[in-house]
Design a protein around this motif. Structure first.
Motif, PDB file in Angstrom:
ATOM      1  N   ILE A  95     -15.718 -54.317 -40.177  1.00  8.10           N
ATOM      2  CA  ILE A  95     -15.990 -54.063 -41.448  1.00  8.10           C
ATOM      3  C   ILE A  95     -16.154 -52.607 -41.683  1.00  8.10           C
ATOM      4  O   ILE A  95     -15.683 -52.110 -42.492  1.00  8.10           O
ATOM      5  CB  ILE A  95     -17.469 -54.781 -41.816  1.00  8.10           C
ATOM      6  CG1 ILE A  95     -17.131 -56.218 -41.986  1.00  8.10           C
ATOM      7  CG2 ILE A  95     -17.918 -54.259 -43.324  1.00  8.10           C
ATOM      8  CD1 ILE A  95     -18.259 -57.047 -42.228  1.00  8.10           C
ATOM      9  N   SER A  96     -17.131 -51.801 -40.640  1.00  5.93           N
ATOM     10  CA  SER A  96     -17.033 -50.467 -40.775  1.00  5.93           C
ATOM     11  C   SER A  96     -15.935 -49.818 -40.661  1.00  5.93           C
ATOM     12  O   SER A  96     -15.611 -48.792 -41.356  1.00  5.93           O
ATOM     13  CB  SER A  96     -18.304 -49.950 -39.782  1.00  5.93           C
ATOM     14  OG  SER A  96     -17.683 -50.317 -38.386  1.00  5.93           O
ATOM     15  N   SER A  97     -14.930 -50.292 -39.637  1.00  3.46           N
ATOM     16  CA  SER A  97     -13.744 -49.528 -39.526  1.00  3.46           C
ATOM     17  C   SER A  97     -12.852 -49.755 -40.519  1.00  3.46           C
ATOM     18  O   SER A  97     -12.075 -48.625 -41.109  1.00  3.46           O
ATOM     19  CB  SER A  97     -13.108 -50.308 -38.265  1.00  3.46           C
ATOM     20  OG  SER A  97     -12.704 -51.648 -38.598  1.00  3.46           O
ATOM     21  N   LEU A 242     -14.041 -42.414 -26.253  1.00  2.00           N
ATOM     22  CA  LEU A 242     -13.166 -42.546 -27.328  1.00  2.00           C
ATOM     23  C   LEU A 242     -13.750 -43.533 -28.168  1.00  2.00           C
ATOM     24  O   LEU A 242     -14.767 -44.556 -27.833  1.00  2.00           O
ATOM     25  CB  LEU A 242     -12.002 -43.430 -26.793  1.00  2.00           C
ATOM     26  CG  LEU A 242     -10.831 -42.683 -25.974  1.00  2.00           C
ATOM     27  CD1 LEU A 242      -9.806 -43.557 -25.566  1.00  2.00           C
ATOM     28  CD2 LEU A 242     -10.261 -41.376 -26.799  1.00  2.00           C
ATOM     29  N   PRO A 243     -13.627 -43.444 -29.675  1.00  2.00           N
ATOM     30  CA  PRO A 243     -14.597 -44.296 -30.576  1.00  2.00           C
ATOM     31  C   PRO A 243     -14.006 -45.759 -30.451  1.00  2.00           C
ATOM     32  O   PRO A 243     -13.054 -46.195 -30.049  1.00  2.00           O
ATOM     33  CB  PRO A 243     -14.187 -43.618 -31.929  1.00  2.00           C
ATOM     34  CG  PRO A 243     -13.015 -43.100 -31.764  1.00  2.00           C
ATOM     35  CD  PRO A 243     -12.971 -42.597 -30.355  1.00  2.00           C
ATOM     36  N   TYR A 244     -14.987 -46.468 -31.056  1.00  2.00           N
ATOM     37  CA  TYR A 244     -14.793 -48.166 -31.132  1.00  2.00           C
ATOM     38  C   TYR A 244     -14.738 -48.701 -29.898  1.00  2.00           C
ATOM     39  O   TYR A 244     -13.799 -49.607 -29.712  1.00  2.00           O
ATOM     40  CB  TYR A 244     -13.785 -48.255 -32.070  1.00  2.00           C
ATOM     41  CG  TYR A 244     -14.150 -47.700 -33.447  1.00  2.00           C
ATOM     42  CD1 TYR A 244     -15.019 -47.795 -34.382  1.00  2.00           C
ATOM     43  CD2 TYR A 244     -12.726 -46.629 -33.795  1.00  2.00           C
ATOM     44  CE1 TYR A 244     -14.933 -47.195 -35.574  1.00  2.00           C
ATOM     45  CE2 TYR A 244     -13.039 -46.191 -35.202  1.00  2.00           C
ATOM     46  CZ  TYR A 244     -13.959 -46.555 -35.861  1.00  2.00           C
ATOM     47  OH  TYR A 244     -14.225 -45.751 -37.239  1.00  2.00           O
ATOM     48  N   ALA A 245     -15.382 -48.023 -28.859  1.00  2.00           N
ATOM     49  CA  ALA A 245     -15.079 -48.934 -27.358  1.00  2.00           C
ATOM     50  C   ALA A 245     -15.251 -50.460 -27.413  1.00  2.00           C
ATOM     51  O   ALA A 245     -14.488 -51.037 -26.961  1.00  2.00           O
ATOM     52  CB  ALA A 245     -15.988 -47.958 -26.351  1.00  2.00           C
ATOM     53  N   LEU A 246     -16.390 -50.654 -27.865  1.00  2.00           N
ATOM     54  CA  LEU A 246     -16.867 -52.103 -27.683  1.00  2.00           C
ATOM     55  C   LEU A 246     -15.956 -53.033 -28.586  1.00  2.00           C
ATOM     56  O   LEU A 246     -15.556 -54.005 -28.183  1.00  2.00           O
ATOM     57  CB  LEU A 246     -18.206 -52.460 -28.063  1.00  2.00           C
ATOM     58  CG  LEU A 246     -19.207 -52.112 -27.011  1.00  2.00           C
ATOM     59  CD1 LEU A 246     -20.629 -52.027 -27.317  1.00  2.00           C
ATOM     60  CD2 LEU A 246     -19.275 -52.538 -25.536  1.00  2.00           C
ATOM     61  N   ALA A 271      -5.377 -48.293 -31.695  1.00  2.00           N
ATOM     62  CA  ALA A 271      -4.720 -46.882 -31.990  1.00  2.00           C
ATOM     63  C   ALA A 271      -4.815 -46.658 -33.388  1.00  2.00           C
ATOM     64  O   ALA A 271      -5.187 -45.293 -33.589  1.00  2.00           O
ATOM     65  CB  ALA A 271      -3.360 -46.896 -31.498  1.00  2.00           C
ATOM     66  N   PHE A 272      -4.505 -47.218 -34.325  1.00  2.00           N
ATOM     67  CA  PHE A 272      -4.691 -46.739 -35.546  1.00  2.00           C
ATOM     68  C   PHE A 272      -5.914 -46.750 -36.281  1.00  2.00           C
ATOM     69  O   PHE A 272      -6.127 -45.778 -36.903  1.00  2.00           O
ATOM     70  CB  PHE A 272      -4.076 -48.192 -36.559  1.00  2.00           C
ATOM     71  CG  PHE A 272      -3.841 -47.657 -38.072  1.00  2.00           C
ATOM     72  CD1 PHE A 272      -2.856 -47.011 -38.551  1.00  2.00           C
ATOM     73  CD2 PHE A 272      -4.925 -48.309 -38.679  1.00  2.00           C
ATOM     74  CE1 PHE A 272      -2.824 -46.552 -40.061  1.00  2.00           C
ATOM     75  CE2 PHE A 272      -4.762 -48.011 -40.263  1.00  2.00           C
ATOM     76  CZ  PHE A 272      -3.736 -47.189 -40.612  1.00  2.00           C
ATOM     77  N   MET A 273      -6.806 -47.432 -35.742  1.00  2.00           N
ATOM     78  CA  MET A 273      -8.285 -47.148 -36.160  1.00  2.00           C
ATOM     79  C   MET A 273      -8.797 -45.865 -35.463  1.00  2.00           C
ATOM     80  O   MET A 273      -9.492 -44.969 -36.088  1.00  2.00           O
ATOM     81  CB  MET A 273      -9.145 -48.157 -35.523  1.00  2.00           C
ATOM     82  CG  MET A 273      -8.963 -49.629 -36.262  1.00  2.00           C
ATOM     83  SD  MET A 273     -10.131 -50.859 -35.707  1.00  2.00           S
ATOM     84  CE  MET A 273      -9.519 -52.235 -36.438  1.00  2.00           C
ATOM     85  N   LYS A 281      -7.151 -38.033 -30.090  1.00  2.00           N
ATOM     86  CA  LYS A 281      -7.824 -39.378 -29.339  1.00  2.00           C
ATOM     87  C   LYS A 281      -6.957 -40.669 -29.326  1.00  2.00           C
ATOM     88  O   LYS A 281      -7.110 -41.353 -28.348  1.00  2.00           O
ATOM     89  CB  LYS A 281      -9.236 -39.463 -29.830  1.00  2.00           C
ATOM     90  CG  LYS A 281     -10.163 -38.475 -29.457  1.00  2.00           C
ATOM     91  CD  LYS A 281     -11.656 -38.781 -30.157  1.00  2.00           C
ATOM     92  CE  LYS A 281     -12.484 -37.686 -29.679  1.00  2.00           C
ATOM     93  NZ  LYS A 281     -14.073 -37.828 -30.101  1.00  2.00           N
ATOM     94  N   ALA A 282      -6.259 -40.701 -30.488  1.00  2.00           N
ATOM     95  CA  ALA A 282      -5.216 -42.014 -30.629  1.00  2.00           C
ATOM     96  C   ALA A 282      -4.155 -41.908 -29.469  1.00  2.00           C
ATOM     97  O   ALA A 282      -3.829 -42.993 -28.687  1.00  2.00           O
ATOM     98  CB  ALA A 282      -4.692 -42.076 -32.060  1.00  2.00           C
TER      99      ALA A 282
END
Length: 361
Positions: A95-97, A242-246, A271-273, A281-282
């Motif tokens: 949801i946050s992404s 890197l972000p959104y790891a979990l 990768a898109f997120m 970072k992507a």
């Protein structure tokens, strides 16, 4: 083979059945679709029962003092914990992404435009088209189309209610099957043995045992491999900061249940997120995922899944391609164990025939 009356009768019946199939195939296919739709609670219930039986067999094997009801309850709780754990990791981050993508999508398009302009790849008109893309207006247009398309709210409510009832009936049917699985297995064997010749009975029993072994090994191996791959992805992303790891690790684990192509689907979404946060970072994530996929494909998958199924990689790829073309994602999931079953049966038959020829010579 001698062409006696019995053989000629079998050939004639086979030709007549094929003639009926080709002549009335459209009607037969319509009937099959309706039959599957009507019996969907039973089919779904059997699938649920088979998956729960894997966990139930594990508890029955390791907790010998526990009775069947306790093992069944533990299996249901285990499956629910797994489902809720995955959803708890995915839904909040997803949801946050989505919100972040909606906010940063114009920035991401602007970054793409600048990169393309730097290397003189697109024309000026195409660049201005990308730059002027308004995500919010497009989303509002889609929502308005969807809203205007809903003309009968009672039909939607009925569909949702029907789906809930189907799931409930499927789950109850699965519980009844699991509670009396030994009796059902014994009764099925008795019926087959009573009405079929002994050779046909043995072949059917052997085929079903190989099919069960293949599906069991595939489900256990694929789930184990998905957990390993998702965990390694999450740990690696944390190390690389890197972000959104979990979230991406959970997404990779979930999509990795689809053989071969699954992890790449999850990797593309991840990768898109990350790209909405940082294109660099992507790129790092893509390189990391490619390396991880090579390690997984050459070291983890052959030992966890490949060795359990005994199916060469070429046939896995062929099964996924054909199964996906016929039935989509469901075809990808069931094609590999079915192909493994056919491969094992043919391999065993070839070995048997070769040994007979050696003995005859």
């Amino acid at each position: 083979m001698e062409l006696n009356n019995k053989t000629l009768l079998k050939i004639g019946i086979s030709i007549f059945i094929l003639f009926l199939l080709f002549t009335y195939w459209s009607g037969i296919s319509t009937f099959l679709i309706k039959f599957i739709a009507i019996s969907s609670p039973i089919i779904i219930g059997l699938i649920i029962a088979y998956i729960l039986n894997i966990l139930m067999s594990f508890y029955e094997k390791h907790i010998k003092k526990a009775n069947r009801i306790i093992c069944l309850i533990l299996s249901i709780l285990t499956l629910l914990v797994i489902i809720f754990a995955v959803l708890a990791l995915l839904i909040p981050e997803l949801i946050s992404s989505i919100k972040l993508i909606a906010e940063r999508f114009p920035i991401a398009l602007s970054n793409i435009t600048e990169i393309l302009k730097k290397y003189d790849l697109p024309s000026k008109d195409y660049s201005s088209l990308i730059s002027n893309f308004d995500l919010k207006s497009k989303v509002n247009q889609i929502i308005s189309v969807l809203t205007s398309g809903i003309t009968n709210i009672f039909g939607v409510v009925f569909s949702v209610f029907s789906g809930i009832v189907t799931i409930f009936l499927s789950f109850m049917f699965a519980l009844y099957v699991l509670n009396g699985k030994d009796k059902l297995k014994s009764q099925s064997k008795r019926v087959l043995k009573a009405y079929l010749p002994s050779k046909v009975y043995e072949k059917i029993l052997y085929t079903l045992n190989v099919l069960d072994e293949s599906f069991h090994s595939y489900i256990v191996g694929q789930c184990t491999e998905a957990i390993i791959l998702g965990s390694l992805c999450a740990i690696g992303m944390m190390v690389l900061r890197l972000p959104y790891a979990l979230m991406i690790g959970s997404l990779i684990a979930l999509t990795a249940l689809i053989p071969i192509a699954g992890a790449y689907i999850g990797g593309f979404l991840g990768a898109f997120m990350i790209f909405t946060v940082s294109p660099i970072k992507a790129l790092i994530f893509i390189i990391f995922l490619i390396i991880l996929q090579q390690v997984e494909g050459n070291l983890i998958y052959p030992r966890v899944v490949g060795s359990a199924l005994g199916l060469p990689g070429l046939w896995v790829l062929a099964a996924v391609t054909i199964g996906g073309g016929l039935l989509g994602i469901i075809g990808m999931l069931i094609a590999v164990p079915i192909t493994a079953t056919v491969y094992k049966i043919i391999k065993a038959d070839v070995n048997k025939r070769e040994q007979l020829k050696i003995l005859q010579n």
